[in-house]
Each structure stands twice: as structure tokens, then as C-alpha cells.
Write a protein that holds these residues in place. Structure first.
Motif, short mmCIF file in Angstrom:
data_model
loop_
_atom_site.label_atom_id
_atom_site.label_comp_id
_atom_site.label_asym_id
_atom_site.label_seq_id
_atom_site.Cartn_x
_atom_site.Cartn_y
_atom_site.Cartn_z
N ALA A 30 0.83 -1.21 0.00
CA ALA A 30 0.00 0.00 0.00
C ALA A 30 0.87 1.25 0.00
O ALA A 30 0.60 2.22 -0.73
N CYS A 31 1.91 1.24 0.82
CA CYS A 31 2.81 2.39 0.88
C CYS A 31 3.49 2.63 -0.47
O CYS A 31 3.68 3.78 -0.90
N THR A 32 3.84 1.53 -1.13
CA THR A 32 4.49 1.64 -2.44
C THR A 32 3.55 2.28 -3.46
O THR A 32 3.95 3.16 -4.24
N ALA A 33 2.29 1.82 -3.46
CA ALA A 33 1.32 2.37 -4.40
C ALA A 33 1.11 3.86 -4.14
O ALA A 33 1.08 4.68 -5.09
N VAL A 34 0.98 4.22 -2.85
CA VAL A 34 0.80 5.64 -2.51
C VAL A 34 2.02 6.44 -2.92
O VAL A 34 1.91 7.56 -3.46
N LEU A 35 3.20 5.88 -2.70
CA LEU A 35 4.43 6.59 -3.05
C LEU A 35 4.54 6.81 -4.55
O LEU A 35 4.97 7.88 -5.00
N ILE A 36 4.14 5.80 -5.34
CA ILE A 36 4.19 5.94 -6.80
C ILE A 36 3.29 7.10 -7.24
O ILE A 36 3.68 7.96 -8.05
N VAL A 37 2.09 7.10 -6.72
CA VAL A 37 1.13 8.16 -7.09
C VAL A 37 1.66 9.52 -6.67
O VAL A 37 1.60 10.50 -7.43
N ALA A 38 2.20 9.61 -5.43
CA ALA A 38 2.70 10.89 -4.93
C ALA A 38 3.86 11.40 -5.78
O ALA A 38 3.93 12.59 -6.12
N ILE A 39 4.81 10.50 -6.11
CA ILE A 39 5.97 10.92 -6.93
C ILE A 39 5.49 11.39 -8.29
O ILE A 39 5.96 12.42 -8.81
N PHE A 40 4.53 10.67 -8.89
CA PHE A 40 4.04 11.06 -10.22
C PHE A 40 3.37 12.43 -10.18
O PHE A 40 3.62 13.29 -11.04
N LEU A 41 2.52 12.66 -9.17
CA LEU A 41 1.82 13.93 -9.09
C LEU A 41 2.79 15.09 -8.85
O LEU A 41 2.67 16.16 -9.48
N ILE A 42 3.74 14.88 -7.94
CA ILE A 42 4.70 15.95 -7.65
C ILE A 42 5.56 16.22 -8.87
O ILE A 42 5.81 17.39 -9.23
N ASP A 43 6.02 15.15 -9.54
CA ASP A 43 6.89 15.31 -10.71
C ASP A 43 6.14 15.98 -11.85
O ASP A 43 6.74 16.74 -12.65
N LEU A 45 3.06 17.94 -11.56
CA LEU A 45 2.34 19.16 -11.29
C LEU A 45 3.15 20.23 -10.57
O LEU A 45 2.82 21.42 -10.65
N VAL A 46 4.21 19.83 -9.85
CA VAL A 46 4.96 20.80 -9.06
C VAL A 46 6.31 21.06 -9.72
O VAL A 46 7.13 20.15 -9.83
N MET A 89 4.09 15.71 -20.14
CA MET A 89 3.02 16.60 -19.71
C MET A 89 3.56 17.97 -19.32
O MET A 89 2.85 18.99 -19.47
N GLY A 90 4.80 18.02 -18.84
CA GLY A 90 5.34 19.31 -18.44
C GLY A 90 6.08 20.03 -19.54
O GLY A 90 6.15 21.26 -19.56
N HIS A 91 6.65 19.28 -20.47
CA HIS A 91 7.50 19.91 -21.50
C HIS A 91 7.24 19.36 -22.88
O HIS A 91 8.06 19.51 -23.78
N GLY A 92 6.07 18.75 -23.07
CA GLY A 92 5.77 18.15 -24.36
C GLY A 92 5.65 19.18 -25.48
O GLY A 92 6.04 18.92 -26.62
N GLN A 93 5.13 20.40 -25.18
CA GLN A 93 4.97 21.39 -26.22
C GLN A 93 6.30 21.87 -26.77
O GLN A 93 6.42 22.21 -27.95
N ASP A 94 7.32 21.86 -25.88
CA ASP A 94 8.65 22.26 -26.36
C ASP A 94 9.23 21.22 -27.32
O ASP A 94 9.88 21.56 -28.32
#
Length: 540
Positions: A30-43, A45-46, A89-94
């Protein structure tokens, strides 16, 4: 066996490298799944300006605990894919405009670094998984061997004993080996210094236990006074730096029964503290009992053989007893006549009485030797003169020799070293061998019957006795077979005499064999050798 590997200590809940429990595994998943989602969102969106996707390495390391090889590779592929998606998603337009400059290059490089880190971490995790599986398999195999081998195994810690050795050296004692031999109280002290780490199930059964913890406190649980010489030998081997020590001793089971064991101790050469000393024990109680029963059976058989031999020598023995008895009567009557004269001749009477005493002692000596041959008793090992044994045998056989018209010649070397053994048993050997020659000579006609008994010191410094006759001899293919049980060249023979002789001689650390006559001579030559008594070896 589970293929799940061990986690590094810092990633386990209990910090000892042991596999996690089922509920802990679910927590980590469960921690691994949460960590994957958190890393993806931070990478995604932030905009932190750092390689956030590198944190997927932690996901790979955590997943190594519950993912097999294919699952770990799939998870690694997912992390790489999410890293790429986050970058697009962050730099695809470039990338669409083909604009990679000093503004867009750092995110691209960070993405590549993250992907490389994920791949490298996956490769290392897979390698660790493989090595851990091998380690687990080896541990399980060795544990299986440890628990199921027919040898009892004690794993013991001799750290305190080695420290005590160091303390003795600091006190100026340089020869620890000699110190142990001369201080039995130190051996008793050392027993209490040994700490038992583990024992296997075979060892538990050997000492009639039910649980391992019954023997994890001290060796005193199973040691008895008979064990101490063996333990002393072990300590002396340890002090000398020997790689191993093997002894035969006894220990006591929980029910009080003594067990005979062979104890083999191996000292680890790569561990100067001797914290893991393996002691392998083989139970030989049944074997020792069987050997004891066999020795008793052999002693009974030897006694029966002696009685049979004495039966054959009845006429000879009666003659040897009757001779001094007749002399006693004759001298007694003479003494009465000397005393019955008008003037008693005291000098002649005294001489006659002296002869009576001498003949009485001679008769007593024959009876004593006969009793020693006939009584069943435990073997008595002591220094003996082989020439005296031969003379005693000849005394009992003299009538047998005369009645078969055999010419006996004794060629006994003097002096000879004494041998160590049982007088009655060795006398039985001499009588059996000589009696065989006399029986062989009884079939001889046309020329003289000769029997020669020789003693000498051979080239190996052993006392050799040779009995040689000029009888018909033994066929060449029977020279060794004559020592086999129930083999006999006589129709009325039991075939046990020489077999028993061999057992007796070998029990005295000697050898017995037959040899063909020299040249064209006929007859049989029988040799047996005995080692000299230990106290005389140095003087030879």
C-alpha cells in the motif's frame, strides 16, 4: 520455499533483515502504491526544478521485498513510463516545436538521470534478489543438513575459554598445554566457560531430551567424570592451535543412562575468538555393547577350548600329578623307616621329609597351573616372560610328548624382553600350537618325530616364538585357512583352536602365521610375535 528476498536492514520493520510478515507485506504494498502516485503527481504538477522521479528508486527497493523478478521488471517499466509521461506533460509542447535550449535542456537531462537511476536500481535489486535466493537456499540446505544428519552437532562458543588462555599467558604461563594437563581444576572451570549456541535434533535425541533449551545452559548437563579426560584433550588441542580434535568418551543422557560417543571437534581457522566451534558426536553405544558381547563370547569360547584341550591332556596331567604323589609316598615311607630304627637316623629322615615337601610343592604347582587353565576369569594383563610360559606348557604336556614318542627341543633365547599379556591365554596359544604339531607327528612313521620350540627377538624388536615340526605339513592353499573358524585337517577336530589362538594373539597386538618348511623338508612352521612391554621398548 518462498522466492521473496530479504530487504536491507534499514528497510525492514524489525531491522534484522528477516522477511516481513503477511500484514507487513500488505502495508508495504500500500505504501508503495501511494508513493508511486505521490511521486508522479509531484513530478508532473509541481515545478521543483529537481529530479523528483529519482525517488522511484525507493519504490524499486521497497518493491524488491514482495515482487518477483518479472513483477519488479514490470514495476520498473511503469516507473520509467510515468517519468516519461510526467516529462511530456510538463514539456511536451517544447518537444513538439523542436525547441530544446538552455531552458528546456535541464528537465530533459533530469528525466534521463531519473530513468537511468531507475534502471540501475532495478538491475541492482534483481542482482540482490538472485544473491539472496542463493543465500536462502544455502542456508536452508545447511540448516536441513544440520538438523537431519545422523551426527549430533553442538555449536559452542569458546570465547571465554580463549580469553582465559590469554589471561594465563599474561600471568607468565607460556605452556598452556602442560598447564591444562597438570591442573584438573582448570578443566572443570573451562566446562562452565563454554556457552552452547545451538544443537540439532539428533543431539537432542541422543541425550534423551525433548527440547533444545534443555541443553542450552551448560555442558554440565551431560558431562560426567568419564567425560573430563576427553574434554581435557580438546582444551589442550585448542591451546596448541590444532585444527581439530577427535576423542572417544562417555556422556550422560537425561534419564541417567551413559552413552558411548565419538566426539570430533573442529576449530574455525578464520575466527580467532572461536565463537562458533562445531562439535560432531556419533553415538557408538550399541557398537561398544556389541564389542563387549563379542569379547565375552570369545572369552567363553576360549574357555571351552581350554577345557577341551585339558581333556585331551588328561593322561599327561594325571602323570604329572602322580609322579610327585608317588615320590611323596616313597619318601614318606623312607622317613618312617629311618625313624623306626633302634637308633633313628635323623639326618636321613630329614632328607626324606625335605624331598616330601619338594615333591608336594611340585604337585601343588601342577594343580595350580591346571586350575589357572580351567578357571574362567577376566584377562589379567601384566609383564610376562615368554620362556616361562613355554616351560609351564611343556610341564602340562610332558606325558603327551612322551607317549607320542616326540623328541622336543627347546631353543629359547635368554634374555628376552618381557611381553605384556594374560598368562593363561598365552599359555593356551602355546599348548594349542604344540598339540597340533604332536597330533600331526602321530601319523608319522619310519623316522624320528621332532618338535622344536624357539624364541628370539626379531628384526622389528618383537618377541617371536616359533613351533616347528617335521610332520606331513599343511597344503600351500591351506596355510591361511587353518586360522578360519571350523576349519580342521583332522577328522575329529573342531577347527576352533587356531582361530582362538589368532584372536588371542591379535588382542595382544601381535601376529600369528604359518610358513612352509625350508627347502625339501617336510613339516609345519608356526610363528607368533608379541610386542615387548612398553617399559622395555626404550631399552631395546
Amino acid at each position: 520455499m518462498s522466492s521473496a528476498p530479504y530487504l536491507p536492514a534499514w528497510l525492514t520493520l524489525n531491522g534484522n533483515g528477516k522477511p516481513l510478515l503477511a500484514e507487513d507485506m500488505l502495508f508495504f504494498q500500500a505504501c508503495t502504491a501511494v508513493l508511486i502516485v505521490a511521486i508522479f503527481l509531484i513530478d508532473t504538477l509541481v515545478p521543483l526544478g529537481t529530479a523528483v522521479a529519482v525517488l522511484y528508486v525507493v519504490v524499486i527497493l521497497m518493491s524488491a521485498n514482495f515482487c518477483r523478478r518479472k513483477g519488479l521488471i514490470a514495476l520498473s517499466g511503469l516507473c520509467v513510463t510515468l517519468t516519461i509521461i510526467s516529462y511530456i506533460m510538463g514539456h511536451g509542447q517544447d518537444l513538439t516545436r523542436g525547441q530544446i535550449d538552455e531552458v528546456t535542456a535541464p528537465p530533459f537531462i533530469r528525466a534521463l538521470i531519473s530513468i537511468a537511476a531507475i534502471v540501475i536500481a532495478t538491475a541492482l535489486a534483481l542482482k540482490t534478489q538472485s544473491a539472496t535466493r542463493i543465500l536462502q537456499a544455502n542456508e536452508q540446505r545447511f540448516r536441513s543438513i544440520f538438523e537431519t544428519t545422523r551426527f549430533g552437532i553442538w555449536e559452542e562458543d569458546y570465547t571465554a575459554v580463549v580469553a582465559r588462555f590469554s589471561q594465563l599467558r599474561a600471568e607468565g604461563i607460556t605452556d598452556i598445554d602442560r598447564y591444562i594437563a597438570s591442573h584438573p581444576e582448570f578443566v572443570i572451570e573451562a566446562v562452565g566457560l563454554v556457552r552452547i549456541i545451538d544443537i540439532n535434533e539428533t543431539a537432542v535425541k541422543l541425550v534423551k531430551g525433548t527440547r533444545k533449551d534443555e541443553f542450552m545452559s551448560s555442558l554440565n548437563t551431560i558431562f560426567v567424570p568419564e567425560t573430563m579426560p576427553s574434554f581435557e584433550a580438546l582444551l589442550r588441542a585448542l591451546a596448541r592451535g590444532d585444527p581439530s580434535c577427535e576423542t572417544v568418551t562417555q556422556i550422560r543422557a537425561l534419564d541417567g543412562e551413559y552413552r558411548d560417543i565419538v566426539c570430533a571437534t573442529t576449530f574455525p581457522i578464520d575466527d580467532p575468538t572461536f565463537a562458533h566451534v562445531l562439535v560432531c558426536v556419533l553415538d557408538i553405544t550399541d557398537r561398544v555393547q556389541a564389542q563387549t558381547d563379542l569379547a565375552k563370547a570369545q572369552a567363553d569360547l576360549a574357555h571351552v577350548s581350554r577345557m577341551t584341550t585339558l581333556g585331551e591332556l588328561t593322561a599327561s596331567i594325571a602323570h604329572e600329578v602322580n609322579q610327585p604323589l608317588a615320590a611323596i609316598v616313597t619318601n614318606g615311607e623312607a622317613a618312617l623307616r629311618w625313624l623306626g630304627r633302634p637308633e633313628p637316623d635323623m639326618h636321613e629322615a630329614k632328607s626324606a621329609i625335605t624331598r616330601v615337601i619338594s615333591e608336594g610343592r611340585r604337585a601343588s604347582d601342577v594343580i595350580w597351573k591346571l586350575r589357572a587353565m580351567s578357571v574362567k576369569s577376566e584377562p589379567q594383563s601384566k609383564p610376562l616372560d615368554i620362556n616361562d610360559i613355554i616351560h609351564d606348557a611343556v610341564l602340562l604336556m610332558q606325558h603327551e610328548i612322551n607317549s607320542h614318542q616326540v623328541t622336543l627341543r627347546l631353543e629359547l633365547s635368554d634374555p628376552l624382553p618381557q611381553v605384556t599379556g594374560d598368562k593363561v591365554q598365552l599359555q593356551q596359544v602355546v599348548i594349542n600350537v604344540m598339540l597340533n604339531s604332536i597330533h600331526a607327528l602321530s601319523d608319522l612313521s619310519g623316522h624320528s618325530r621332532r618338535l622344536t620350540v624357539t624364541t628370539a627377538l626379531d628384526d622389528d624388536h618383537k618377541v617371536r616364538t616359533t613351533v616347528e615340526d617335521n610332520g606331513p605339513g599343511i597344503a600351500a592353499d591351506h596355510l591361511e585357512a587353518v586360522f578360519s573358524p571350523f576349519f580342521s585337517t583332522r577328522d575329529d577336530g573342531m577347527g576352533m583352536g587356531l582361530s582362538i589362538c589368532r584372536s588371542i594373539i591379535e588382542a595382544h597386538d601381535g601376529q600369528i602365521w604359518t610358513a612352509p618348511p625350508k627347502g625339501s623338508d617336510t613339516g609345519t612352521i608356526m610363528h607368533f610375535t608379541l610386542p615387548p612391554a612398553p617399559a622395555q621398548v626404550a631399552g631395546i
